[in-house]
Scaffold this active site. Structure first.
Site, short mmCIF file in Angstrom:
data_model
loop_
_atom_site.label_atom_id
_atom_site.label_comp_id
_atom_site.label_asym_id
_atom_site.label_seq_id
_atom_site.Cartn_x
_atom_site.Cartn_y
_atom_site.Cartn_z
N GLY A 1 4.65 1.31 2.82
CA GLY A 1 3.65 0.48 3.23
C GLY A 1 2.35 0.33 2.47
N HIS A 2 1.66 -0.74 2.71
CA HIS A 2 0.39 -1.09 1.96
C HIS A 2 -0.91 -0.06 2.45
CE1 HIS A 2 -1.92 -2.79 5.32
NE2 HIS A 2 -0.69 -2.93 5.85
N ASP A 3 -1.51 0.17 1.32
CA ASP A 3 -2.59 1.22 1.50
C ASP A 3 -2.24 2.54 1.92
OD1 ASP A 3 -5.08 -0.60 0.93
OD2 ASP A 3 -3.83 -1.83 2.48
#
Length: 300
Positions: free
Chosen positions: A216-218
């Site tokens: 997932g993001h970041d």
């Protein structure tokens, strides 16, 4: 996200039509989510539950839905919809093409092989001696280091899974960050690595990813990690160096896994973990898990 050049509080207020509280020349250097903010950044907050966290964060400009006392050394942007206006700021300073335009600015190092079927977004950088297999998709602003292998049908740099519910529908937070794949990383078939909302999703040097992995993001994966197939890692996680993750592990958002940890197959991670070996749907230290199983059997 760091702006190409510093802005002022007044300039940002004019872009989104918001009231500002502070010196009109107050410097604004970029925007970031709460877990990534630095001095000079804008952070948004739209619920009283999180006011203190935002106001006390490293961010020096707070995009907020209510006029409050501004902490010393900080400034406010008062908006009726900070989520919407955070998107407006980010897209004002970032080109969003979603493969509709070929603006490119592609950089490719010596000795790199890219299969003709690969789809590449804009502002992508690929290092030396990389090997990109068929049907790979590289989203805008992706950075790939030297000696990287990305196998078929993998998608790097898709949108973050980040929404709010608005008027009965889901409203997307637009992702203006990127993915950074460091040197000597190998990524298997059919993996998906989402770009950061405002910063970078990072896969550290020398890490190896099996097939069908979602990151997932970041999230930041450290150096020399091993991740087996069908693992799902939510956004904003920190996986330190030399962590081993076996198949079908699931990880909740925002957790940290300490260096050298081993997560056995199907472990569920819902909290920060110190170094150790873990197993079970709610990850437990493996020896403790075995002791509990022995006790349960002895009850029969």
């Amino acid at each position: 996200m760091t702006f190409n050049q510093p802005q002022t509080l007044k300039t940002i207020a004019e872009i989104i039509g918001a009231k500002y509280i502070g010196n009109e020349s107050f410097p604004v250097l970029g925007s970031n989510e709460i877990h990534m903010v630095r001095p000079g950044d804008i952070v948004f907050v739209n619920h009283p539950k999180y006011y203190d966290k935002a106001l006390k964060s490293a961010a020096t400009v707070i995009l907020i839905d209510k006029e409050v006392d501004s902490p010393a050394g900080k400034a406010l942007l008062v908006s009726d919809d900070p989520f919407r206006d955070f998107n407006r700021i980010n897209t004002h300073f970032t080109r969003i093409s979603n493969f509709k335009e070929e603006l490119h600015d592609l950089e490719v190092g010596d000795g790199t092989f890219i299969h003709p079927s690969v789809v590449i977004g804009n502002d992508v950088k690929i290092g030396k001696n990389a090997h990109i297999f068929p049907n790979v998709v590289l989203g805008d602003r992706t950075v790939i280091g030297d000696n990287v292998v990305i196998q078929a049908n993998t998608v790097i740099g898709g949108d973050a899974f980040y929404y709010r519910k608005l008027n009965g529908n889901f409203d997307r937070m637009i992702s203006v960050g990127n993915v950074v794949i460091e040197n000597n990383v190998e990524i298997g078939n059919c993996c998906t690595i989402d770009r950061g909302v405002t910063a970078s999703t990072t896969i550290g040097e020398g890490s190896i990813l099996d097939n069908q992995i979602q990151i997932g993001h970041d999230t930041v994966v450290g150096k020399r990690c091993l991740i087996a197939s069908q693992t799902g890692i939510a956004g904003c996680c920190i996986i330190e160096d030399e962590v081993t993750i076996w198949g079908q592990v699931g990880m909740a958002s925002g957790v940290r896994v300490e260096k050298g940890t081993v997560l056995l197959a199907k472990a569920g991670v819902n909290r920060n973990l110190k170094k150790g070996t873990y197993f079970g749907p709610i990850a437990e230290e493996f020896r403790e898990y075995l002791r509990k199983e022995v006790k349960l059997k002895n009850l029969k």
